[in-house]
Each structure stands twice: as C-alpha cells, then as structure tokens.
Design an enzyme around this catalytic site. Structure first.
Site, short mmCIF file in Angstrom:
data_model
loop_
_atom_site.label_atom_id
_atom_site.label_comp_id
_atom_site.label_asym_id
_atom_site.label_seq_id
_atom_site.Cartn_x
_atom_site.Cartn_y
_atom_site.Cartn_z
N SER A 581 -6.04 -7.79 -7.28
CA SER A 581 -4.79 -7.02 -7.21
C SER A 581 -4.17 -7.19 -5.84
O SER A 581 -4.88 -7.37 -4.84
CB SER A 581 -5.08 -5.54 -7.46
OG SER A 581 -3.96 -4.75 -7.14
N TYR A 594 -9.62 2.57 -5.77
CA TYR A 594 -9.17 1.30 -6.35
C TYR A 594 -8.83 0.30 -5.26
O TYR A 594 -9.25 -0.86 -5.31
CB TYR A 594 -7.95 1.57 -7.25
CG TYR A 594 -7.35 0.32 -7.87
CD1 TYR A 594 -7.98 -0.32 -8.93
CD2 TYR A 594 -6.15 -0.21 -7.39
CE1 TYR A 594 -7.43 -1.45 -9.50
CE2 TYR A 594 -5.59 -1.35 -7.96
CZ TYR A 594 -6.23 -1.96 -9.01
OH TYR A 594 -5.68 -3.09 -9.57
#
Length: 596
Positions: A581, A594
């Site tokens: 990501s 995250y």
C-alpha cells in the site's frame, strides 16, 4: 482415491451399451446423424479415448458447381475429438475423386505423397484438413464406417494371441490385418481384405484398433458398441479371479499425495528444455494396480502399442526408484537427477538408432510419464491439459497391457515403427501449425487473497497470458466460485482454488503441497491477502494490532518462505510479488496498525 485402497483381483473392463435415442435421432439430418453417432462414441471413454477414432458417412450432396447430386465422404478431420466435435470438425471430400487417387499410387512408399492429394478432393471449399485415416473410409464401399481404439479392443490387437482370440470371440465375422502404419497403403490392404472376405463385418487392425461398418448411422453405432462389449466380456471372463500383472507386490502408500508433492517440483526442475513443464498426479485404481505389480519393470520397458497412446506418452515411461518398503523420500530425490539424465541419454540413443536422413531434429528427450511404486503416476507436458490427457492415455495403455497379457502376451510397437510414427514428417507438419505459446505458458502462479478484487484481476491477467493459477483465500467458497467462473472462460485444467489462512502455518504448507501435486511446482507468488483497519493510535486495541501484524507481516512471511522452499526445490528460479500500500511510504491518519 481412498488412502486405504487395496487391489487384489485384476480390474475389470467396462462393458458399454447402446445410448442411442431414436426420438432425438429422428429430428436430425444425415450430417447431424453422423455427428450424433460420433459424439455418442467419443463421449463414452469405454468406447474410445480422447481425440481417438474417426467416423464417416457417404452422403448425397448437391455439387455447388454443377447443381448435380454427388456422393460426398464426410469424415472426421485431422486433430479433432469425436466426443466434442461439431459439424465443422468433419472434412468433406468428393468420393469419386478419392477413388480416382489410386491412379497416383505406386506402393507403400507413396503414403506421404498420397496425403498431398487429399486437399484436391475437397468438397465445397471445406477448410478442415483431412485425416491420415481418410483412405480407410473412402476405399471401403460401405455407407457408414467407424474406426475406434477402445482398451478392450486394443488389448486384443496388441496381444500375441490376439488373432486367435478374435476368431474365438466372433467366429470369422471379424477379420484380422497385421500391423501397418496408418495411411493409404493400410486403406488398400483393408479394401482388398474385405473384397476377399465378404463375410466379415469388421476388421481388427493389429496394434491399432477396429474398423466396422453398417448401412445406417444407428446400425453402425450399435455394431461398434456391441463389438467392444463382446471384447470386454471375453477379457473379463479370462481374467476373473486372477491378479493382474503378476500380482501386487507393493501396496498403495497412504502418504502418496505428499510424496508426489515432494517429487514433482524436483522432477520439473530437472527437465531441461526451452519451456517449463506442467505436471499431473494420478493415483487412480489402474495406476496403483500397475505401479504396485510384479511385472511393472518388464511391461513399462516395452512401451505402448496403439499410435494414439504412443504419440502422447513417448517410447516408454521412466520408473522412479522409490522403495515403498523403505520410503526414504530424500534418497529418492537425490537419485532423481541421475535417473532423469539416464532417460534422456537413452532417448537420444533411440533417436540415433532409428533416424532417417530426412527425420526432424531430436525433440524434447525428457520422459512424459513417471511411474512411482506405491505412489502412482506423474505426467509432465507443455500444458496442464496435455499432462492430464497424457496420463489418461497411459491408463489406457495399462488397461491394454493387462488385457493383452491375459489373452497371451503383450506386444509393444517395434522400436523402428514407434520412431517412424513419432517422427513422421506429417506429424511434424501438424506440430508446426500449432499456435505459438503465450508469454507465461508453462508457469504456475499462486495468488493469495485470490477471491478479492485485486487478487482475481491479477489471476485473470495471468490466465490470459497462458499461466496456470491457484487462487488461495480464507473464504474457500468465494475462491471456488471465482475459480469456477474463470474455468468457464479459460478451461477447467488451468485454475484451482484452495482455502487457506495466511496466518496458519499448517494451512500454508498444505496449500503449497496441493499446488505442487496439482501442477508440478510453482513459478510466481503474488502475496496479496490483506485487511484494512482504521483507528487512532490511542484507540488501537492489542487485538487489532496483532491482527494487522498477523496478516500483513506474518502472513506475508509464511507464504513467501514456503514459496522459496518450493522454488529452491525446483532450482529454476521464480518471482515473488508483494502487493502493498502507498501507506507504507506515506501514512494516512487514524490507521496506525495498518500503516505500520
């Protein structure tokens, strides 16, 4: 296959019966009746094997040039499968022109030349290439002709006592011709034999199959099925209560799937060549019966007999030196390199002994079929479908050997005859017409999170480029549903689904073992499974933190570690792709676990 499978008495031959539907047939045109008959025959693997056999009908057609009615031979074209073909799978040829070809025939050396005349007989500009077996149909005077290669028939055709057994079963109604390679000469031999023996209703072609005929599509179909049923019943009576192949000396290993998963990547890595191979593992009853038998080594060395079998399985298989009494997989793996090299050397020597001045160059010298005592059969080929079909053909060969040895003694093709079929210039021309492989042909990709958007899109791109794909997902049903949809587009052989939690070490190990046994190894890992969570640091629970670490860190570690293990076992490289990501470089607010 059940892990407790036990084999004692010989496996029986399937006895086919008619599946003709009069109500359906009544609605069909003459060409459609031929197709219906062909699909019925080819759709029943007790009647003929995949891609094997050919059917024909001599039909009245209107000549597009003259407007007159002419006799046209409709016959299965080259490379088709009678079980799945459509009407466009038939070649159509003027029957009077086919009869006239004999003026150009001067003897057995003209077989290849005669093939070159077939396109000149084409009716109505049909682009379907005519089969090498076309003369077997055109030179016979009968309206409907079937030529099939079922196991029960080939068992007789490949037995030293086959001619006597044919006489015993049918009492002179079925004739016998000695082995002759398919072509125009065989067609002439067949026609002359039938003219000299007008009482026969069919002819056994030694080492090849049976050809029979009738006046209608239904009668021809039912005649073919009955002949196969007769042969199967005869063989079953002969072998009833007897063990096959000298008796079973090796019981099926309960851990055979795991052993296959260890052996296949190593074998795959040892196969030299320009293209990577894909594998298939079979532990069905026929394979286990054969690899556990006393006669395994003797019969395997003889090779296959029927040309349809031989072209897909090579001159003979490689019997892997695995000792089920002392199942040392590491020792077996260590010995594989020498065994594979010895096979290649033996194949090259076979080529040198048999080649002609105009023979095509030496082809891939690696074995196609690998037999492992107590484990089963491994097959490797350029794609998964071919590997699977090659295994199915060797099962046909196993059935043939069992039946032939029951009658008297199994006879493989003479070495030179086998070579002349394998390296036939006409077969080489057919290979040269094959489309070029796609960029990822021969590769196996494993995609985690395969049921999701990114995973499924990645998998589909791999499939478009010719790769085989395993979709791994914690939601097994979702993965299976996605795989089923892809199978409809790309074929059932190239995609599989597996339920796997990336944080469960045992599940990861099991998923890679399943991949190895299914396709032979691994080339590409796409580590994609993930989650997204959102919470400020002060509101992030330990459970949420650990869940992120488990999936996005430990999960990536586990799937990549075992991918490395599998790729190192192969020794032919590979690729590992992490889907990450932008948050790894530029963290967003309120997503501390995250982003970390």
């Amino acid at each position: 296959m059940n892990a407790q499978t036990k084999i004692s008495a010989a496996l029986p031959f399937a006895v086919p019966s008619s599946r003709w539907d009069d109500a359906h047939a009544a609605k069909l045109s003459p060409p459609e009746l031929l197709l219906y008959r062909s699909n019925l025959l080819g759709g029943d693997l007790t009647v003929t094997n995949f891609g094997g056999g050919n059917t024909s009908a001599k039909l009245a057609e209107v000549d597009p040039l003259t407007g007159e009615h002419v006799e046209v031979l409709w016959v299965k074209g080259s490379g088709g499968d009678i079980g799945s073909m459509k009407l466009d799978g038939f070649s159509t040829l003027y029957q009077d022109k086919l009869r006239g070809l004999e003026a150009h025939y001067d003897g057995p050396d003209d077989d290849d030349k005669m093939v070159g005349f077939l396109p000149h007989c084409t009716f109505n500009l049909n682009a379907r290439v005519a089969s090498i077996d076309t003369p077997l149909h055109s030179l016979l005077p009968f309206a409907h002709v079937d030529h099939v290669h079922p196991d029960a028939i080939i068992a007789l055709a490949a037995s030293s006592g086959g001619e006597a057994a044919t006489q015993e079963i049918w009492g002179g109604k079925i004739g016998w011709l000695p082995w002759k390679r398919p072509g125009y000469t065989l067609g002439v031999m067949l026609r002359d034999y039938v003219q000299a023996n007008p009482q026969v209703e069919g002819v056994m072609l030694a080492g090849h199959g049976i050809i029979c005929w009738a006046d209608s599509a239904k009668a021809c179909y039912e005649h073919t099925v009955q002949l196969i049923a007769d042969a199967a019943a005869y063989l079953n009576a002969k072998q009833e209560g007897r063990p096959a192949f000298g008796g079973q000396i090796v019981a099926p290993n309960p851990d055979r799937a795991a052993i296959a998963a260890d052996l296949m990547p190593r074998l795959r890595g040892l196969m030299t060549g320009a293209r990577r191979k894909l594998g298939h593992f079979s532990d069905d009853a026929e394979a286990l019966e054969f690899v556990g038998s006393a006669d395994l080594q003797r019969l395997a060395a003889l090779g296959t007999s029927c040309p349809d079998h031989f072209l897909r399985t090579k001159i003979c298989p490689l019997v892997v030196g695995f000792d089920p009494a002392k199942p040392d997989v590491d020792a077996t793996l260590a010995a594989l390199s020498g065994e594979v090299a010895a096979y290649r050397e033996g194949y090259a020597a076979y080529y040198d002994r048999c080649k002609h001045p105009n023979s095509p160059p030496l082809r891939d010298p690696n074995a196609v079929v690998y037999l492992v005592p107590g484990v089963g059969m491994l097959t490797f080929a350029k794609d998964k479908a071919t590997a699977r079909i090659s295994g199915e053909f060797y099962v046909n060969a196993i059935n043939v050997m069992r039946g032939a040895d029951t009658v008297s003694e199994y006879c493989g093709l003479p070495e030179q005859e086998a070579f002349d079929i394998e390296y036939w210039l006409l077969e080489e021309a057919k290979l040269s017409r094959m489309p070029k492989p796609k960029s990822l042909a021969g590769r196996v990709a494993f995609v985690t999170g395969g049921a999701g958007g990114i995973g499924s899109a990645t998998a589909e791109r791999f499939l478009k480029e010719g790769a085989c794909v395993v979709l791994a997902d914690i939601d097994g049903k979702a993965a299976a549903d996605v795989a089923a949809g892809m199978a409809k587009v790309y074929g059932k052989d190239v995609v599989r689904a597996v339920q796997m939690n990336v944080t469960d070490e045992a599940q990861v190990i099991a998923a890679y073992a399943e991949t190895a046994a299914e396709f032979g190894g691994l080339d590409i890992l796409v580590s994609n499974a993930g989650i997204a969570s959102s919470a400020p640091i002060e509101e992030t629970s330990l459970a949420l933190w650990n869940k992120n670490m488990d999936i996005l860190s430990t999960g990536y570690f586990l799937v990549s570690r075992d991918a490395f293990r599998l790729m190192r076992a192969q020794g032919i490289g590979g690729a590992v792709i992490f889907v990450a990501s932008k948050n790894g470089l530029a963290a967003s607010p309120n997503a501390s676990a995250y982003c970390t």
